[in-house]
Write a protein that holds these residues in place. Sequence first.
Motif, short mmCIF file in Angstrom:
data_model
loop_
_atom_site.label_atom_id
_atom_site.label_comp_id
_atom_site.label_asym_id
_atom_site.label_seq_id
_atom_site.Cartn_x
_atom_site.Cartn_y
_atom_site.Cartn_z
N ARG A 15 81.58 14.67 48.34
CA ARG A 15 82.64 14.71 49.35
C ARG A 15 83.39 13.37 49.34
NH1 ARG A 15 81.57 17.86 53.95
NH2 ARG A 15 83.51 16.94 54.71
N VAL B 10 85.30 10.40 51.16
CA VAL B 10 85.41 9.82 52.50
C VAL B 10 86.15 8.50 52.35
CG1 VAL B 10 83.05 8.86 52.36
CG2 VAL B 10 84.19 9.07 54.57
N HIS B 11 87.28 8.40 53.05
CA HIS B 11 88.21 7.29 52.86
C HIS B 11 88.60 7.26 51.38
CE1 HIS B 11 85.97 5.90 56.63
NE2 HIS B 11 87.08 6.49 57.00
N GLU C 106 86.60 6.60 48.86
CA GLU C 106 85.39 6.67 48.04
C GLU C 106 84.87 8.10 48.00
OE1 GLU C 106 82.52 3.80 49.37
OE2 GLU C 106 84.06 2.27 49.71
N VAL D 239 81.16 10.27 48.01
CA VAL D 239 79.72 10.20 48.21
C VAL D 239 79.11 11.43 47.53
CG1 VAL D 239 77.87 9.80 49.85
CG2 VAL D 239 80.22 9.16 50.45
N LEU D 240 78.08 11.19 46.73
CA LEU D 240 77.44 12.26 45.96
C LEU D 240 76.05 12.54 46.52
CD1 LEU D 240 78.02 10.68 42.41
CD2 LEU D 240 79.60 12.14 43.67
N GLY E 194 77.18 6.44 46.41
CA GLY E 194 78.62 6.31 46.59
C GLY E 194 79.28 5.76 45.34
#
Lengths: 88, 274
Positions: free
Chosen positions: A12, A14-15, A17, A19-20, A30
């Motif tokens: 997903r 987020v901002h 970056e 995240v996995l 991240g």
Amino acid sequence: MSVRVPSHIHFRPVHDEVVLLDTRTGSYRGLNPSATVIWLSLADGADERTAVSAVLDRFDVSSEQAQADLDILVQQLVADGLLERGDG
Amino acid sequence: MAYELFGHVASSDLWLPLPISRRRPSVQVVLGSVIETGELIWREPSPSSFACFKDDGAVIVSWPEVRFRVGFDRVVVDTNDDESAADLLVPAVWSVLLALRGQEALHGCAVEQSGRALAILGDSGAGKSTVGHMLIKRGWRVVTDDLLTVDAEGDVQPGPPFLRLNPNQRRQQVQTLDTGGKVRMYGPTCTRRVPLGALIVLAPEYRRPRRLTGMAAASALLTQNYNPLPIHSDHARRRFDMAVDLAGRVPVYGAPPRSLTAVALDQLISEAFT
């Protein structure tokens, strides 16, 4: 050779970056903004050349540096089971 | 008696320290017999001696003095100690029911002012409720304590109408402790769901109060899941999605445990809510 995101990897943004999540182990990781650009390109089915172009569009780096960064990132992500190499 | 609890209405044979509801109950809490059976998914050694089992779609959570069988819309309580059972039902056992209903929760409290909630997360002893108490004394209202749930619209669901504080050793009068050894501090409460405005995570890795973004924000929230129990086969993904959603939607701050002064808190709230 192309790469793809394995089915057990959920990710997903987020901002700026990504995240996995490894859904098999519950571990997560991240990616920094430049790695995120590469990841999102590859996850979208783009080849490595297109991913490098996406990095060049967003960051002030040379094409050689972008390619070298991509090579290192992909190698690491494949080694960690977060990407897998496919045919083609 | 029916009670409001984290967006649900529960009819209960046990007295619960919660707002009374006139709405139709969606969950029944009944007294009955519960046996430990099914697949053991969690066991903690003494002193808590807590164990958890999955059995035919239900989850059995068991302490020496009380056992619960938690289903989607029914909780059976087996106890001779109603007070301990009520303390454990809210919020620990309720987090299991929420997980069965697809709702994950965080470990923290939330207070409200002017229609926006501030959530404070952290491990036990990090000072969550102390920060909440500091704000209550300055006109904020309790939304929930210990268990924090945020619905799909980004609203904090009202929970227990009190903060649980460590007993004050310096205070002379007798203080009544709950099952967790805390003192309940009742104050003004917000009994309606309220939009979450910001989150503060109290943890030792932060040297000073600072805004967290991206992976740092998501990771801070992932460490604050209320319920580590593997209740659902997809729990890791659901907890991950909740943390990432919140990290992308709401400002997240990190701060050292027990560190926030009134001045630091004012600065942080001013920045977050502006």
